[in-house]
Motif scaffolding. Structure first.
Motif, mmCIF file in Angstrom:
data_model
loop_
_atom_site.group_PDB
_atom_site.id
_atom_site.type_symbol
_atom_site.label_atom_id
_atom_site.label_comp_id
_atom_site.label_asym_id
_atom_site.label_seq_id
_atom_site.Cartn_x
_atom_site.Cartn_y
_atom_site.Cartn_z
ATOM 1 N N PHE A 1 0.845 -1.199 0.000
ATOM 2 C CA PHE A 1 0.000 0.000 0.000
ATOM 3 C C PHE A 1 0.883 1.253 0.000
ATOM 4 N N PRO A 2 0.370 2.359 -0.553
ATOM 5 C CA PRO A 2 1.206 3.571 -0.607
ATOM 6 C C PRO A 2 1.329 4.206 0.778
ATOM 7 N N THR A 3 2.455 4.838 1.050
ATOM 8 C CA THR A 3 2.567 5.586 2.311
ATOM 9 C C THR A 3 2.905 7.038 1.970
ATOM 10 N N GLY A 4 2.424 7.948 2.795
ATOM 11 C CA GLY A 4 2.649 9.366 2.545
ATOM 12 C C GLY A 4 4.078 9.774 2.894
ATOM 13 N N LYS A 5 4.428 11.003 2.470
ATOM 14 C CA LYS A 5 5.755 11.546 2.805
ATOM 15 C C LYS A 5 5.553 12.705 3.779
ATOM 16 N N PRO A 6 6.540 12.934 4.660
ATOM 17 C CA PRO A 6 6.406 14.094 5.556
ATOM 18 C C PRO A 6 6.115 15.360 4.744
ATOM 19 N N LEU A 7 5.336 16.268 5.311
ATOM 20 C CA LEU A 7 4.903 17.472 4.577
ATOM 21 C C LEU A 7 6.089 18.289 4.088
ATOM 22 N N GLU B 1 -12.396 24.008 -11.250
ATOM 23 C CA GLU B 1 -11.487 22.978 -11.761
ATOM 24 C C GLU B 1 -10.453 23.651 -12.662
ATOM 25 N N GLY B 2 -9.208 23.243 -12.546
ATOM 26 C CA GLY B 2 -8.151 23.801 -13.384
ATOM 27 C C GLY B 2 -7.396 24.931 -12.695
ATOM 28 N N ASP B 3 -7.987 25.543 -11.632
ATOM 29 C CA ASP B 3 -7.278 26.627 -10.925
ATOM 30 C C ASP B 3 -5.989 26.076 -10.317
ATOM 31 N N LYS B 4 -4.956 26.930 -10.335
ATOM 32 C CA LYS B 4 -3.676 26.530 -9.718
ATOM 33 C C LYS B 4 -3.642 27.014 -8.271
ATOM 34 N N LEU B 5 -3.383 26.106 -7.347
ATOM 35 C CA LEU B 5 -3.350 26.476 -5.932
ATOM 36 C C LEU B 5 -1.939 26.329 -5.368
ATOM 37 N N LEU B 6 -1.642 27.164 -4.379
ATOM 38 C CA LEU B 6 -0.328 27.110 -3.734
ATOM 39 C C LEU B 6 -0.490 27.291 -2.216
ATOM 40 N N ILE B 7 0.161 26.414 -1.465
ATOM 41 C CA ILE B 7 0.193 26.584 0.002
ATOM 42 C C ILE B 7 1.661 26.652 0.408
ATOM 43 N N SER C 1 4.097 24.755 9.321
ATOM 44 C CA SER C 1 3.803 25.718 10.396
ATOM 45 C C SER C 1 2.348 26.177 10.306
ATOM 46 N N GLN C 2 1.800 26.258 9.104
ATOM 47 C CA GLN C 2 0.376 26.634 8.989
ATOM 48 C C GLN C 2 -0.520 25.536 9.583
ATOM 49 N N VAL C 3 -0.137 24.269 9.332
ATOM 50 C CA VAL C 3 -0.927 23.150 9.880
ATOM 51 C C VAL C 3 -0.926 23.229 11.402
ATOM 52 N N LYS C 4 0.252 23.488 11.972
ATOM 53 C CA LYS C 4 0.352 23.584 13.440
ATOM 54 C C LYS C 4 -0.573 24.670 13.974
ATOM 55 N N LYS C 5 -0.601 25.813 13.247
ATOM 56 C CA LYS C 5 -1.429 26.948 13.699
ATOM 57 C C LYS C 5 -2.928 26.643 13.569
ATOM 58 N N GLY C 6 -3.239 25.745 12.655
ATOM 59 C CA GLY C 6 -4.652 25.374 12.489
ATOM 60 C C GLY C 6 -5.370 26.182 11.426
ATOM 61 N N ILE C 7 -4.646 27.116 10.785
ATOM 62 C CA ILE C 7 -5.254 27.894 9.689
ATOM 63 C C ILE C 7 -4.270 27.897 8.537
ATOM 64 N N ARG D 1 -2.694 15.781 17.861
ATOM 65 C CA ARG D 1 -2.092 14.538 17.388
ATOM 66 C C ARG D 1 -2.310 14.381 15.889
ATOM 67 N N GLN D 2 -3.520 14.721 15.426
ATOM 68 C CA GLN D 2 -3.803 14.599 13.995
ATOM 69 C C GLN D 2 -2.895 15.529 13.185
ATOM 70 N N LYS D 3 -2.622 16.717 13.739
ATOM 71 C CA LYS D 3 -1.729 17.648 13.030
ATOM 72 C C LYS D 3 -0.332 17.045 12.916
ATOM 73 N N GLU D 4 0.074 16.369 13.981
ATOM 74 C CA GLU D 4 1.386 15.710 13.971
ATOM 75 C C GLU D 4 1.413 14.605 12.900
ATOM 76 N N ILE D 5 0.293 13.878 12.815
ATOM 77 C CA ILE D 5 0.202 12.800 11.811
ATOM 78 C C ILE D 5 0.327 13.397 10.415
ATOM 79 N N ILE D 6 -0.393 14.506 10.165
ATOM 80 C CA ILE D 6 -0.341 15.138 8.832
ATOM 81 C C ILE D 6 1.092 15.560 8.526
ATOM 82 N N ILE D 7 1.734 16.177 9.491
ATOM 83 C CA ILE D 7 3.096 16.687 9.266
ATOM 84 C C ILE D 7 4.058 15.541 8.950
ATOM 85 N N GLN D 8 3.864 14.402 9.605
ATOM 86 C CA GLN D 8 4.758 13.251 9.359
ATOM 87 C C GLN D 8 4.354 12.451 8.121
ATOM 88 N N GLY D 9 3.272 12.807 7.467
ATOM 89 C CA GLY D 9 2.864 12.101 6.245
ATOM 90 C C GLY D 9 2.125 10.807 6.531
#
Ligand code: MIC
Ligand code: SF4
Length: 644
Positions: free
Chosen positions: A455-461, A584-590, A595-601, A622-630
């Protein structure tokens, strides 16, 4: 302090956290269940945790979804699950023994205990006074490995049942009425606790019909008290020693209250394509039906099918109707046979299927083009039956049986007095299709067929994420849209690369091609994105296709957890106008993502439209930590490595 039933069970299992709604808590898990369509993945993940033996009191692996076996894939998965179960201390319920929730209720559910299952209808065992929660495979794997589960403390809703059900009105009508009132998102973040004078009128299987389909409201779970009715059921199963009484304290506090007067209810039906599109059967009277299917974990208990047999006895189904019956368990089927009821069903013209999910998950019995199918199931999402144009109505077994005879949707009250049926004083018990785990696990070799792919595994953010919007979908998109399940696709539940060719194709047939061409991107969703099934394939497949984040107005609980566990960000629009604008088709950038994930916004730039959207990372620490670690697996490994 006065406590509700759920609060009592939670407090006895609380490992850490405060029992305040909205707070993250950890509870200990006594039992787990898996089924085969989510189980292969869950056990692959469990193996990746490198644990010797499950830490639960009882874990059970069921084979009930993938039983068509049109090629070696299903049987290979069964063999893999059977060998894993044997090695790691898990009971194995063989194909043919029945649907996980029905068998679990009969043979394993214990009042006052906690159950985590890799199937969204795990709350069925709430009918037995258990705290029974559905989750993704990864969460169940972690619970097997650690005996613990992280969850958000829900709000408690008191559902007071008053009055008596009229003739031909059943438990199914109670839950349909609740869904009509609350809709498919009305239960999010809540637990329904049934109380009131009429609770004692409902046997355990009837209670289980209600807690089973409570899942359709998005609720965490539903629970009934454990009382003399529970004791009678356990006695009849030869398990009275597993009984304990659990009732809400007088004066227990609930966050919300609903009252249902059973005597005001009438036979109801959920119309295509949502379990909350509920109307009275009498308002649909006369609708011609082509198919009637009785079964599924909602309505295939002994009491349901004996009633159907009594209604059909001495009658014949209409010429243009195909009547299909799938008993919920081998216990039910055996008892129908012993009592001669099976003869009534067969003689009336029913097609008897094996004890499994079958048509409920599109494993056969797809209706004709534009066909009208009445089903006693819990879900009627578009395409789930295997026929996109078919119209599926959800009804009680009584309505289904009477309509099969008449050939059109019928109000059973027109038939006069209902048959008299009683719960048996003792059920037929034979557990010879339940295989206990091995005593000498070292000798057990795990067998993995060629269709079982890693199964695929994610990469750290990474610090910057960019890509195109690949698709924009409407409200209430189900996991059946995201990762369709049917007889052709279910054999590939352990093959993510293959499944990826079908992701979201019912919304846009070119979605997988677009995702592959752009090497991933973003999905835009409406309200309650990901409702329905617990299948983590609806997250793992987008991960495989390179999806970085899903931006939606809101998410369903299990799907959101599955996205996070796989390392995909679920982001919630702060302003719903932003949903309207993005295309659909719009280009997005984050940028500065961790650090934004940690802040919650998170600020998401829409480069194409030169705009910026504020998105909420509506997750626990904890979920934010999971997201950050992929993903959860990465975080778990990281923590283990830190220990060594
Ligand atoms: C369902 O009813 O949708 C299923 C199939 O049982 C799913 C699990 C799955 O997709 O394997 C569920 O309810 O979680
Ligand atoms: Fe099986 Fe249907 Fe129940 Fe899901 S809802 S577990 S597919 S019977």
């Amino acid at each position: 302090m006065q406590l509700t039933v759920a609060q009592k069970i939670i407090s006895e299992h609380l490992v850490s956290g405060k029992m305040i709604s909205g707070e993250e808590i950890i509870i200990s898990i006594d039992q787990t269940l898996t089924q085969d369509a989510t189980g292969t993945m869950a056990y692959l993940e469990f193996e990746a945790l490198r644990v010797d033996r499950v830490k639960t009191k009882k874990s059970v692996a069921y084979i009930d979804h993938n039983t068509l076996q049109t090629g070696p894939e299903n049987a290979d998965d069964h063999l893999y699950i059977q060998t894993v179960a044997k090695k790691y201390g898990i009971y194995f319920s063989k194909p043919g023994n029945g649907i996980c929730h029905q068998v679990h209720l009969e043979r394993f559910a214990i009042p006052g205990q906690t159950l985590l299952g890799s199937d969204s209808h795990t709350p069925t065992a709430g009918g037995m006074g258990m705290l029974a929660i559905g989750a993704g495979g990864m969460d169940v794997a972690v619970a097997m490995g650690s005996g613990e589960y992280y969850m958000t403390m829900p709000k408690s809703v008191k559902v007071e049942l008053k009055g008596q059900l009229g003739p031909w009105v059943s438990a199914k009508d109670i839950i349909l009425e609740i869904l009509k009132k609350l809709t498919v998102k009305g239960g999010i973040g809540k637990i329904f606790e049934y109380t009131g004078e009429s609770v004692k009128e409902l046997s355990v299987p009837r209670r289980a019909t209600i807690t089973n389909m409570g899942a359709e409201s998005g609720a965490l779970t539903s629970v009934f008290p454990s009382d003399e009715i529970t004791l009678n059921f356990l006695k009849a199963q030869g398990r009275e020693n597993e009984f304990s009484e659990i009732k809400a304290d007088k004066g227990a506090m609930y966050d919300e209250e609903i009252e249902i007067n059973l005597s005001h209810l009438e036979p109801l039906a959920a119309c295509p394509y949502s379990p909350d599109k509920v109307v009275s059967v009498s308002s649909l009277k006369g609708l011609k039906v082509n198919q009637v299917v009785i079964g599924s974990c909602t309505n295939s208990s002994y009491i349901d099918l004996i009633k159907v047999a009594k209604i059909l006895e001495g009658r014949t189904i209409a010429k243009h109707v195909s009547l299909v019956i799938a008993p919920g368990s081998r216990q039910v089927l055996t008892m129908l046979a012993q009592e001669g009821a099976l003869v009534s069903l067969i003689v009336a013209g029913a097609r008897i299927l094996e004890c499994a999910c079958g048509p409920c998950i599109g494993m056969g019995q797809s209706p004709s083009t534009n066909g009208v199918s009445l089903r006693t199931f819990n879900r009627n999402f578009e395409g789930r039956s295997g026929t996109l144009s078919a119209e599926v109505y959800l009804v009680s077994p009584e309505v289904a049986a009477v309509s099969a005879i008449n050939g059109y949707l019928s109000d059973p009250r027109d038939l006069g007095k209902p048959p008299i049926v009683k719960e048996p004083e003792s059920f037929f018990v034979n557990d010879n299709l339940i295989i206990p785990p091995a005593n000498n696990p070292d000798k057990v070799k795990i067998i993995k067929g060629p269709n079982i792919k890693p199964f695929p595994t994610g990469k750290p953010l990474s610090s910057k994420i960019q890509g195109k919007v690949l698709i924009k979908v409407k409200d209430n998109i189900t996991t059946d849209h995201i990762m369709p399940s049917n007889a052709k696709l279910l054999p590939y539940r352990s093959n993510i690369p293959y499944l990826s060719n079908y992701c979201l194709t019912s919304c846009d047939k070119d979605f997988p091609k677009k995702a592959k061409k752009n090497r991933g991107g973003f999905i835009i969703g409406g309200i309650n994105y990901g409702q329905g099934s617990s299948r983590e394939h609806a997250a793992l497949v987008p991960l495989y296709l390179g999806i970085k984040a899903v931006l939606a107005k809101s998410f369903s609980r299990i799907h959101k957890a599955n996205l996070i566990n796989s390392g995909i960000m679920p982001l919630v629009f702060k302003k719903s106008e932003d949903y309207d604008e993005v295309e659909e088709g719009d280009k997005l950038l984050i940028e500065d993502v961790p650090s934004q994930v940690k802040k919650g916004i998170a600020k998401v730039k829409n480069i194409t439209k030169n705009r910026e959207y504020e998105m909420l990372v509506d997750s626990t620490l904890r979920q934010k930590e999971i997201i950050i670690q992929g993903g959860l697996l990465n975080l778990t490994k990281l923590k283990e490595d830190a220990k060594e």
